[in-house]
Every structure is written in C-alpha cells, then in structure tokens.
Design a protein around this motif. Sequence first.
Motif, PDB file in Angstrom:
ATOM      1  N   UNK A 321      -1.687 -13.729   7.769  1.00 22.83           N
ATOM      2  CA  UNK A 321      -0.547 -13.447   8.651  1.00 22.83           C
ATOM      3  C   UNK A 321       0.714 -13.122   7.874  1.00 22.83           C
ATOM      4  N   UNK A 322       0.781 -13.521   6.599  1.00 24.11           N
ATOM      5  CA  UNK A 322       1.980 -13.274   5.783  1.00 24.11           C
ATOM      6  C   UNK A 322       1.640 -12.516   4.493  1.00 24.11           C
ATOM      7  N   UNK A 323       0.485 -11.883   4.461  1.00 25.67           N
ATOM      8  CA  UNK A 323      -0.022 -11.263   3.246  1.00 25.67           C
ATOM      9  C   UNK A 323       1.021 -10.327   2.630  1.00 25.67           C
ATOM     10  N   UNK A 324       1.361 -10.591   1.358  1.00 25.04           N
ATOM     11  CA  UNK A 324       2.369  -9.789   0.660  1.00 25.04           C
ATOM     12  C   UNK A 324       2.062  -9.785  -0.827  1.00 25.04           C
ATOM     13  N   UNK A 325       2.401  -8.697  -1.487  1.00 28.46           N
ATOM     14  CA  UNK A 325       2.291  -8.640  -2.945  1.00 28.46           C
ATOM     15  C   UNK A 325       3.237  -9.647  -3.580  1.00 28.46           C
ATOM     16  N   UNK A 326       4.412  -9.849  -2.970  1.00 32.10           N
ATOM     17  CA  UNK A 326       5.423 -10.765  -3.472  1.00 32.10           C
ATOM     18  C   UNK A 326       5.763 -11.760  -2.378  1.00 32.10           C
ATOM     19  N   UNK A 395      -0.553  -0.437  -1.991  1.00 33.49           N
ATOM     20  CA  UNK A 395      -0.920   0.106  -0.687  1.00 33.49           C
ATOM     21  C   UNK A 395      -1.701  -0.871   0.170  1.00 33.49           C
ATOM     22  N   UNK A 396      -2.367  -1.832  -0.470  1.00 35.13           N
ATOM     23  CA  UNK A 396      -3.135  -2.839   0.247  1.00 35.13           C
ATOM     24  C   UNK A 396      -2.296  -4.065   0.598  1.00 35.13           C
ATOM     25  N   UNK A 397      -1.025  -3.997   0.302  1.00 36.13           N
ATOM     26  CA  UNK A 397      -0.062  -5.039   0.691  1.00 36.13           C
ATOM     27  C   UNK A 397       1.097  -4.329   1.380  1.00 36.13           C
ATOM     28  N   UNK A 400       4.807  -5.660   1.636  1.00 39.01           N
ATOM     29  CA  UNK A 400       5.610  -5.586   0.412  1.00 39.01           C
ATOM     30  C   UNK A 400       5.929  -4.148   0.037  1.00 39.01           C
ATOM     31  N   UNK A 401       4.960  -3.237   0.217  1.00 40.14           N
ATOM     32  CA  UNK A 401       5.208  -1.849  -0.137  1.00 40.14           C
ATOM     33  C   UNK A 401       6.389  -1.298   0.661  1.00 40.14           C
ATOM     34  N   UNK A 402       6.394  -1.552   1.955  1.00 44.16           N
ATOM     35  CA  UNK A 402       7.474  -1.046   2.797  1.00 44.16           C
ATOM     36  C   UNK A 402       8.811  -1.660   2.411  1.00 44.16           C
ATOM     37  N   UNK A 403       8.816  -2.971   2.121  1.00 43.56           N
ATOM     38  CA  UNK A 403      10.071  -3.641   1.778  1.00 43.56           C
ATOM     39  C   UNK A 403      10.639  -3.113   0.472  1.00 43.56           C
ATOM     40  N   UNK A 404       9.795  -2.961  -0.550  1.00 47.02           N
ATOM     41  CA  UNK A 404      10.277  -2.489  -1.843  1.00 47.02           C
ATOM     42  C   UNK A 404      10.685  -1.024  -1.753  1.00 47.02           C
ATOM     43  N   UNK A 489       3.342   5.970   5.770  1.00 48.66           N
ATOM     44  CA  UNK A 489       4.101   5.389   4.662  1.00 48.66           C
ATOM     45  C   UNK A 489       5.567   5.827   4.718  1.00 48.66           C
ATOM     46  N   UNK A 490       6.486   5.014   4.238  1.00 45.71           N
ATOM     47  CA  UNK A 490       7.910   5.381   4.297  1.00 45.71           C
ATOM     48  C   UNK A 490       8.259   6.561   3.405  1.00 45.71           C
ATOM     49  N   UNK A 491       7.413   6.884   2.436  1.00 49.36           N
ATOM     50  CA  UNK A 491       7.642   8.033   1.556  1.00 49.36           C
ATOM     51  C   UNK A 491       6.427   8.947   1.608  1.00 49.36           C
ATOM     52  N   UNK A 492       6.644  10.160   1.121  1.00 50.74           N
ATOM     53  CA  UNK A 492       5.539  11.049   0.762  1.00 50.74           C
ATOM     54  C   UNK A 492       5.717  11.425  -0.697  1.00 50.74           C
ATOM     55  N   UNK A 493       4.615  11.571  -1.394  1.00 53.73           N
ATOM     56  CA  UNK A 493       4.699  11.880  -2.813  1.00 53.73           C
ATOM     57  C   UNK A 493       3.543  12.793  -3.202  1.00 53.73           C
TER      58      UNK A 493
END
Length: 578
Positions: A321-326, A395-397, A400-404, A489-493
């Motif tokens: 429920x809170x899964x995050x890289x950080x 990408x699997x977190x 955290x990806x969106x926050x960073x 995703x918030x970005x495209x690259x």
Amino acid sequence: MVRRVDGTTAAVWVEVARAATVTVRLTDDGGAWSAPTFAVHGHHYALVEVDGLPRDTRVPYEVLVDDDVCWPAPAATFPPSTLAARADDAPVRLAFGSCRTSVPHDDVHHLTHGVDALRTYALALADGEAGQAPDLLLLLGDQVYADATSAEMREFIEARRDISAEPGDELADFEEYAHLYRLAWGEPALRWLLSWLPSLMIFDDHDVRDDWNTSLSWRRQMEATSWWHGRIVAALGSYWVYQHLGNMSATERAEDPLWAELRRRQEAAPGTEVDLTDAVDAFAERADREPESYRWSYTHPLGGSRLVVVDSRAARELEPARRSMLDDDETAWLDEQLTGDVEHLLVATSLPFLLPMGLHRVEALDEALAEGRLGRHLARAAEWLRQELDLEHWGAFSRSFTAVAQMVTEVADGRRGAAPSSVLFLSGDVHFSYITEVDRESGSRMLQLVCSPIRNPLPRALRAFAALGSHGARPLGALLSRLARLPEPPWRWHGIAGPWFDNNLAVLEVDGEQLRTVWLGGRVVGASEDRPDLVAVADLELDVPPAGTAHRRPLARVHRDGRRGLLARLRRRTGRRR
C-alpha cells in the motif's frame, strides 16, 4: 585508498594486519597526520584525515604503520601515490561505472568475463596513456558480488565451512566479506589506482544479494532462510567499514553515530585499539530492521556543480500500500537536496532513473499487476516475473518515480533557484550503457547517462532482449499500459546513444555549460592479456545550450573511432596517442 577529498582535506582509508598507529606523510614537505586502528571481527582499519593540501597540485605521500613505511611497497612499479585538491575554477572530470566481478586477467576469463575496464584504465593512467586524470571515481554499485563468487572466493569459503549447507558458496559473514573486498581491490593496478584517485561509492543489490529488496514477497522469502540475518548484518557492517566510511565529509563523519561511538571508546581507553565489532553488528542489524534509522545517501560538491548520491536499495518501503523506492524520510531528504543555483546538478543512483521508455512501461505494468490490478492469479505471475527478470527499477516504484520527477522538473524550470544548465542522472546496474534525454522545449536539459558493466558483460542471449527493450518495446509498452489503464509517465524521453554492451568505464567532463563524455574499455587483440589496450567504446560531445533557451541544437556528436572527441582531446594535451 584515497576516499573523499573535500576542499583541501582528504580521507585516506587503510586496512592493516595488526593493531597500530597509521600515519600518512607527505614526502615533499614532511607534513604528517596519524590515527589509531580500530578492530572489527579481527580486522584492523584506520581512517586518516589529511588537511591543508595545495590546490591543483599532486603531492606524493607514504603510509607508515607505527614507524615502518608500508606504502608504497619497496618494489613498486607504479608512479608515486599522490593527494591533490582541485582548483575551484577547474573543469570537473568524473569517472563512473558499476558492476565489476573479481576474476583473473587471463585469456580464459577474458572470454567469459571480458576485459576489466577499470584495471585497463588504471594501467593506462599509470603509463600516461589515458590523458588528463579525473578528479573522482564514482562506483555505482556491485563493487563486490556476494552471491556469485569466483573460484578463488569459493576456495576460501570451502576452507572455512561446508558449502553443502546454506548459504552454499555465497557469503555468510564479515570474514568472508573482508576476503571478498581483498580480492576485489587487492590486485596491484587497482591498489595503486585507489591510492591515487579519490573515490566515492554506493551499493547495489549484488553487494548484498541479487534483487535485494525487490518486493515484500522477496523480503519474506529471505527472512525465512537460516542464513539471511547473518548475511545482511555482515553486508551492511562491512559496507560501512569498506565503502561508506570514506563517502562522508569530516563533518558528517563526526556526526555519524557509529564513528562517534568509536571516538568515545578511543577517548575512554587512550593507547588501546578499540574493538568495534559489537557496535558495528548492532548498527547493521538496526539499519536493516529500521531503515529510517540511518541514511546511506550523501552529497558532494563538484566545483560549481553538485553531486547527490541516492540510496535506491536500503531505503525502500516494501509494504504494497505504500510501496516506494524511497521511504518518507529519504524522500524528504532528497527533496531538500534537489535545488538549483548550480551549474549542473548530478543525481547518482545505482538503478537508472530513466530506463528505455518501453522497459519503463513494462515495469510499471508489472508493478500494477503484482499489486492485484487484474486479479490474484496475474498478481502471482507478475511477482514471479518481477524477481526473474529484475523488474524493479524506478519504473516499478511509480510513486517514487512520479515524486522525484516532479522535484527535478521544478529544479529544471527554475522554481528551486536558478535553473542549472543540465540535470544529469548517472547510473549503472543494467549491464548495457546508453544516454537518454527528456523531451523539453526550455529550461535545463535532463539526461540519463548509464555506464554498466565495468566487468560483467550481459550474456549474448540477453543482449537482443535489452536492445529490443531500448527500441522495440516502446509501442508494446504503451499498448499494454493503455489496456491496464495506467497513468502516463510525467515525462517522455528518447534515446540519444546506445545501447552498447562492452565492459566500460565512463569519464564525464563538466566545463562550464559544456559536457563531454567518453566510455572506455580494454582490448587484447594484438596486445598482452595482462596489458590490454585502452580503447574508446563511445566518445561524445554533448551540446548543452544555456538554461531557458529552446533545445533545438543537436545533442550529441558521437565519435566511436576515438579520433575525435574527449578521448583524443585529452590525449593531445599530454602528447600521447594510441
């Protein structure tokens, strides 16, 4: 080993065979600094802080154990070990990479593991054939492999215990970690390089075990074994001693709880070597049990730029429920570090923040499925795939990806101080190298630079999969994401260079607004197996326009033949050329 150099202060880390006083003495003017050893599990260490170094000048030094000169060795064939403080206005040169196995340098192991790029670079620097030296070596994980041991390491383990019992030929305790570090860093060319070139480090999974903290399911599987507790305590304790102790500035070290405990014990028993074993083990056990109790991430100034090194392994929150890289504390710390008012902002994380976009979408989809987005049966299959295919990058977190990404966007848009010329993510882990760029019309450029492996090539059967992930998986990933109704995703690259699969070490030069990079490897065709040639895997000049302007110029000029670009330019400065 020369570790962190801050301003005119350098940390020199030493392991010796017995209790002693270790002295670092400059051979030119006789300046000397000393520190007593401390013991951990029967091994003896010292960290000597040297200050007052001259700017932009290399000064030779020697190491004394009590009154005996022990380094350089009497029959040393390498140049003198030196210390240097860089000039504030000089260009910054940073070498970086990850994933290095420690096996012999002969024809058999060149076939199975490739040529060691770090050792090749060390030999070329010693011979004056690598051009102007970098200011810093940044090792981005998998400095040692605790779960994939070499024949020499297995021989050591078998002499101590029965490998038919768990954990088999994987590492079990601090003593085995100490031997593994000796194998990794004890080879003569590496010993010289690490005594000459300042280094910073961060762990990745193989420093502990493959897929370390991939998920709560993985964690529970490990905790159910008879050996995991001993492994993680030994891994984190030895990491603090061998790697993290030298990452800290003198001020940070003084505030570190374990270092403070060492100093307290030394003051209570002057003239006696302190045995820190119990404190190291207790510290490591708590750091694993309560990740928020200790921070492995750190920052380092680079002239007018700034390096932020992020722990993307130990600080994870694994509850679904809170899964995050950080975790929350680590996220808040990183939020404070990501600011503007610097020439370039460098964010180092062992796992690439930006995988090729197709792979990023696949990992995000797998995370959603493993969390039960489409039912329990698919959740079990997604968890199996996550562990089997290492689908556990940023990408699997997604949280955290969106926050960073939001933090970095604010930096690049000038909302956290003046926008830097670029925000650079430096990473390793994936066993192939590449550069990607975030699509932006103005503000700071955002680039992902990956250098992996130093010596552990991706099997050829998997290279096609990685290349497909870099190119062909993008439309498939987008389709699957839409079917699963995942947010965009918030970005495209997009890719700029790569992928390439050679063993290599990257050198990045930051000179004002300009960025130049070269990926270096070794080649033994027509050369001695023991003395490979240094070759350019890829040589690039990155055009970085001033912040706030439209990004319309070509980003990179690639010079794969080594006749132009950074490698050739550095060689011309020294008058040497291959």
